[in-house]
Enzyme design. Structure first.
Site, short mmCIF file in Angstrom:
data_model
loop_
_atom_site.label_atom_id
_atom_site.label_comp_id
_atom_site.label_asym_id
_atom_site.label_seq_id
_atom_site.Cartn_x
_atom_site.Cartn_y
_atom_site.Cartn_z
CG ASN A 9 -2.07 1.18 1.34
OD1 ASN A 9 -1.85 1.81 0.26
ND2 ASN A 9 -2.67 1.24 2.10
CG HIS A 182 -13.00 4.13 2.45
ND1 HIS A 182 -13.48 5.19 2.76
CD2 HIS A 182 -11.66 4.27 2.70
CE1 HIS A 182 -12.53 6.09 3.19
NE2 HIS A 182 -11.39 5.59 3.26
#
Ligand code: AMP
Length: 400
Positions: A9, A182
């Protein structure tokens, strides 16, 4: 040898990673987690065991600093040194934007990298950073399979109407529509809600992902029907430093009357607004809670955050045609009992009632035995990336 996955990430100056073992058909199992910070400047590397115990660390002085490419190659060398009985079989990448084209995780190829780079203008503050380690790994480790996992993909179940803005057709043809974000977090919550409460998981649920980035998602039977973020991750709720939904005319006002350039306006809305902008103090809910008793602006920031959550929740209840339950997740949702209490108190009209004792200890179920239930469930986006990466590489290696 145990097949092992790395989940990446990447941010503007950071690279977070988690290492998972793939054991049989069970969920991938976390082994180590760590991060590089300060990339491009004085950089630090830190990795811990699953328990949180420090395993290794390193530092680079500013003049000898490393960038994303250096960090990724350091990580691969570090894994070789520590891997014991493990063999690295794939990398899973978090990618914020999959656009119209990617409704599911995908094996990275030259074509995929090129298509994802074209989406950078849709998420200028996230996408280019997400793609850096993917481009490096694809170039430097060409035989290692890489999988791109998207924050937008989970919302591809929404109806066309739910994804539209009332803008000219030509703009929609250019990709100006609501995407939602999300999605890796919502995917995780939908997957574990079945274990907590199968009946609720089959019903009408709102998930509140309340972290430094914040959004709400309306789930019907575990699939997304509406969400508060739209074209970008700036929309919807106020966040740590992002403004959330504002009247679009404010941007014209900033450009014409305040003399901002487009970049300055973007920086204000993304990095100087939200809880930080309203409080003039902090983007961090813990700091605001500490100062709230004596600081009016800190209180206003928290009150506005809760008020906007309640307004948006009402809108999502309308989109769902009712509400069976509410799930809190991410940093504030998982840890800030006072925010949860204020949100549930504002939803008594929707049949929610708080179990105060359960809320103060973090649940997981925090509602009394009323018609709608409320839960606290920690999210795990990295596990979803590990699952998706495993599934994509397994499918790719199966005989066709
Ligand atoms: P995330 O982006 O999910 O890591 O969430 C970050 C947000 O969670 C920040 O606003 C933190 O202040 C907040 N947070 C983390 N731990 C706590 C806590 N114990 N109490 C209140 N807020 C917290």
């Amino acid at each position: 040898m145990i097949p092992t996955l790395v989940v990446l990430n990447a941010g503007s100056s950071s690279l977070k990673f988690q290492v998972f073992d793939m054991v049989d058909r069970a969920d991938p199992e976390l082994v180590w987690r760590g991060q590089y910070e300060g990339l491009g400047r004085a950089a630090r590397f830190r990795v811990t065991q699953k328990s949180g115990a420090l395993l290794d660390q390193a530092e680079w002085a500013a003049e000898r600093g490393i960038d994303h490419e250096g960090a990724l190659m350091h990580l691969v060398a570090w894994l070789q040194q520590y891997r014991n009985e493990r063999s690295l079989v794939a990398i899973g990448h978090r990618v914020v934007h999959g656009g119209d084209a990617f409704a599911a995780p995908v094996l990275v190829s030259d074509e995929v990298v090129a298509k994802l780079a074209k989406l950078a203008p849709l998420a200028p503050l996230h996408q280019p950073h997400n793609l850096k380690p993917m481009e490096v790994a694809h170039r430097r480790l060409p035989t290692l399979p890489q999988v791109a996992c998207f924050d937008t993909a989970f919302h591809h179940t929404q109806s066309e109407i739910a994804t539209m803005f009332a803008l000219p057709r030509t703009m929609r043809d250019r990709g100006v529509r609501r995407y939602g974000f999300h999605g890796l977090s919502y995917d995780y919550i939908a997957s574990v809600l079945k274990d907590h409460d199968p009946q609720l998981a089959a019903g009408k649920v709102i998930v509140a992902h309340l972290g430094n980035g914040a959004s709400l998602c309306a789930l019907s039977g575990g699939t997304s029907v509406a969400t508060t973020m739209g074209f970008s991750a700036l929309d919807g709720l106020p966040m740590g430093t992002r403004c959330g939904a504002i009247d679009a005319s404010i941007v014209f006002y900033m450009l014409r009357e305040m003399g901002c350039t487009a970049d300055e306006a973007e920086r204000i809305l993304y990095t100087q607004s939200g809880l930080l902008g309203v409080s003039s103090l902090s983007n961090d809910m813990r700091t605001l809670r500490t100062h709230a008793p004596s600081n009016t602006e800190a209180r206003k920031a928290i009150d506005l955050f809760v008020y906007r959550i309640l307004r948006e929740t009402g809108s999502l209840i309308a989109a769902l045609g009712g509400l069976d339950g509410l799930v809190f997740t991410a940093g504030i949702g998982e840890n800030d009992a006072a925010t949860r209490a204020a949100v549930v108190a504002g939803l008594t009209w929707a049949g929610l009632e708080l179990d105060e004792a359960a809320n103060s200890t973090g649940g997981p179920k925090i509602s009394s035995s009323s018609s709608a239930s409320a839960w606290v469930i920690p999210t795990n986006e990295e596990l979803v990336i590990a699952r998706q990466t495993r599934d994509v590489i397994s499918a790719a290696t199966l005989p066709h």
